[in-house]
Design a protein around this motif. Structure first.
Motif, PDB file in Angstrom:
ATOM      1  N   SER A 147      36.713 -20.285  13.334  1.00  0.00           N
ATOM      2  CA  SER A 147      35.657 -19.912  13.934  1.00  0.00           C
ATOM      3  C   SER A 147      34.529 -20.995  13.569  1.00  0.00           C
ATOM      4  O   SER A 147      33.434 -21.375  14.451  1.00  0.00           O
ATOM      5  CB  SER A 147      35.111 -18.753  14.353  1.00  0.00           C
ATOM      6  OG  SER A 147      34.504 -18.181  12.963  1.00  0.00           O
ATOM      7  N   ALA A 152      42.382 -24.770  13.797  1.00  0.00           N
ATOM      8  CA  ALA A 152      43.085 -24.136  14.907  1.00  0.00           C
ATOM      9  C   ALA A 152      44.451 -25.081  15.307  1.00  0.00           C
ATOM     10  O   ALA A 152      45.428 -24.561  15.608  1.00  0.00           O
ATOM     11  CB  ALA A 152      42.465 -23.686  15.948  1.00  0.00           C
ATOM     12  N   TYR A 169      42.793 -18.729  20.694  1.00  0.00           N
ATOM     13  CA  TYR A 169      41.273 -17.958  20.154  1.00  0.00           C
ATOM     14  C   TYR A 169      41.358 -16.760  20.759  1.00  0.00           C
ATOM     15  O   TYR A 169      40.798 -15.875  19.877  1.00  0.00           O
ATOM     16  CB  TYR A 169      40.235 -19.109  20.549  1.00  0.00           C
ATOM     17  CG  TYR A 169      39.772 -20.027  19.687  1.00  0.00           C
ATOM     18  CD1 TYR A 169      39.194 -19.592  18.261  1.00  0.00           C
ATOM     19  CD2 TYR A 169      40.513 -21.358  19.559  1.00  0.00           C
ATOM     20  CE1 TYR A 169      38.903 -20.599  17.353  1.00  0.00           C
ATOM     21  CE2 TYR A 169      40.123 -22.340  18.703  1.00  0.00           C
ATOM     22  CZ  TYR A 169      39.382 -21.700  17.768  1.00  0.00           C
ATOM     23  OH  TYR A 169      39.120 -22.791  16.645  1.00  0.00           O
ATOM     24  N   LYS A 173      40.588 -13.920  17.676  1.00  0.00           N
ATOM     25  CA  LYS A 173      39.471 -12.947  17.844  1.00  0.00           C
ATOM     26  C   LYS A 173      39.831 -11.603  18.304  1.00  0.00           C
ATOM     27  O   LYS A 173      38.870 -10.645  18.159  1.00  0.00           O
ATOM     28  CB  LYS A 173      38.562 -13.526  18.612  1.00  0.00           C
ATOM     29  CG  LYS A 173      37.581 -14.885  18.196  1.00  0.00           C
ATOM     30  CD  LYS A 173      36.881 -15.601  19.219  1.00  0.00           C
ATOM     31  CE  LYS A 173      36.041 -16.816  18.334  1.00  0.00           C
ATOM     32  NZ  LYS A 173      34.778 -16.316  17.854  1.00  0.00           N
TER      33      LYS A 173
END
Lengths: 225, 225
Positions: A147, A152, A169, A173
Motif C-alpha cells: 500500500s 504489487a 489489491y 486488503k
DNA sequence: TCAAAAGTGTTAGATTTACACCCATGA
DNA sequence: TCATGGGTGTAAATCTAACACTTTTGA
C-alpha cells in the motif's frame, strides 16, 4: 581460527521463505511437505541452513534460486524467530523472508519436482513449528508494503489490466474496491502507463494493458493505494 | 545430544539494543564504548550473546535488564543482521531490538557504571560495525509504530502535559505541529485522560497533566497521530 | 440479441490544514 | 507589569466515498 567469543555457544541458523503468488483472484502461498526429520511430512515453508561463507540474505536468495530458478525476486526480511523449542530436534533460529513472484513466470515443473502446492492464503493449513506465525507476520508486512510502494507489479505479468491490478489489491486488503475510484487513483500515477496492447483473454471487448514504468516512478515517487 | 543437522555449520548469535529516550526536546540514543575486541573503544550499541537455553527475545530482555534494571520495557525486534563480515573477528549474526524508555525512570548511576552516554539521534556518531544501519531501520520502524499505536507514552512520565507529548511527536516526525490541531486530535481520543493535576515546572501558569488509560484504549482502539 | 467485462464523472461528506488571540502566573 | 507558556474555534481547501450508465464484442 581465532576465537574471541569461544566462551559463548553457537546455534544453527536457517532461513524460511514465504512465497506469495496471485492467481487472478486469490493470494497464494507456495508450501511443501517437510523432507527431513523432525517433522517429516508436515506442511512447511521451504527453507535451508545458512552457510558460514554467505550472508543470511544470500542464503535466502540461494534457497529461492534452487526452488524457483529465479534470481531477481522481490524479497524482504520478516524477522528472526528464536524460541528455544521452535524446532523439536535442536536449537535452530530461523530468519524468515517473504518473496513476491509472478506465478506465470514460475516453472511449474519445479513445483512438481519439489512436490510443492500453491494454497490459498485464507485457507492455509497448519504448518510445521512456528511457520504459521511467520506467514502471518509476513502477510502483515506485505500488505503495508503494497500500500505504500509500487511492488504489487511483482505479483503480476509485466503487462496487466486494471481489473487484474484491482483484483490483486482487493485480495491484499481483503475488501472490495470501487472501480471508478480505483482507476481515478491509477490515472494520477503516471508511472503506471497504458500501452497500445489489448488483452482479449479476460473479456470479449478486451481490456487495455498497462505496465509499470520504473524510471518514471523514480522521478516522482508518490505511491498510495 | 542428537544431531539432525550436524552437517551444517553453526554461528554465534547476538542481540543488540537500540535504546530510545526523549529529553523533552530531542530523541536520544543510549550508547557506549565497546568493551571487547574486536572494535574495543568504538561507539557501539549495547548487546550480548544469545545463550542456548533462552529465546532470542529473552536474551534481549536479559541484556536490557542488566543495563537498566527494568523488566517491563516496550521492546520490538528490528530484524536480523547477517553479513558475513559484519563482525571483524568472527561470524556473528545479530538480531537488533529497539526499546522505548522513560529517561526519568532510568537510574543514571547505571549509565555511569556502564560508561554510557545519551546522544541525540540527529547527532549520532559513527558506530561499530553495522550498528548505524540498525539504528536507522529501528528509527523508521519506531516512527511508524508511534504514529499508529499508543506507545509514545513509554517515552514519557506516566503523567505528562500536552506540550510534552507534542514536542515528542515533533521530534519523532521531524517537523513542527500545529498546537490547536494537535490538541483537537488528542481530545478525540478519550483514552488520553486529563487529570486534576497541574504541572508547574514548565510554566508559570501551569499545565494540565494527562495520562494514558490502557483500559479505555482497549475498548475503542483507534489511534492516529 | 444478449451476456459479460471495460470504461467513464459528479457530488456530498469527511478530513485536514491554516491561522490569532486571551489567560494565568511568577519574577 | 510583563514575559512566558497554556489554552481555545472557525473557515477554506483537500480528500474520500458513494453512486449508474454506455460501450464493445463473441457466443
Amino acid at each position: 581460527m581465532t576465537s574471541f567469543y569461544s566462551e559463548h555457544s553457537k546455534v544453527w541458523l536457517s532461513v524460511d521463505c514465504i512465497i506469495f503468488g496471485f492467481d487472478g483472484n486469490h493470494l497464494k502461498l507456495l508450501i511443501g511437505r517437510r523432507q527431513m526429520d523432525p517433522g517429516r511430512g508436515e506442511w512447511s515453508l521451504y527453507g535451508g541452513f545458512v552457510r558460514s561463507d554467505e550472508s543470511v540474505d544470500d542464503a535466502a536468495h540461494r534457497v529461492l534460486f534452487e526452488l524457483t530458478g529465479m534470481r531477481t525476486l522481490y524479497m524482504r526480511q520478516v524477522g528472526a524467530f528464536g524460541s528455544v523449542d521452535r524446532d523439536p530436534g535442536e536449537r535452530v533460529v530461523s530468519v524468515a523472508y517473504y518473496v513476491l513472484i509472478n506465478v506465470a513466470d514460475y516453472d511449474d515443473r519445479l513445483r512438481q519436482e519439489y512436490n510443492l502446492e500453491w494454497v490459498r492464503l485464507d485457507e492455509m493449513p497448519q504448518l510445521y513449528s512456528d511457520h504459521n506465525q511467520m506467514v502471518q507476520q509476513a502477510q502483515k508486512q506485505m500488505r503495508l508494503k503494497l500500500s505504500t510502494e509500487p511492488v504489487a507489479f511483482r505479483l503480476l505479468p509485466s503487462l496487466f489490466t486494471l481489473t487484474q491490478l484491482q483484483k490483486l489489491y482487493e485480495a491484499v486488503k481483503g475488501e472490495e474496491l470501487d472501480k471508478r475510484n480505483f482507476r481515478k487513483r491509477i490515472k494520477e500515477m503516471n508511472f503506471i502507463e497504458k500501452t497500445e496492447l489489448i488483452d482479449k483473454t479476460g473479456s470479449k471487448r478486451g481490456a487495455a494493458l498497462y505496465r509499470f514504468n520504473k524510471r518514471l516512478y523514480s522521478e516522482s515517487p508518490n505511491f498510495k493505494l
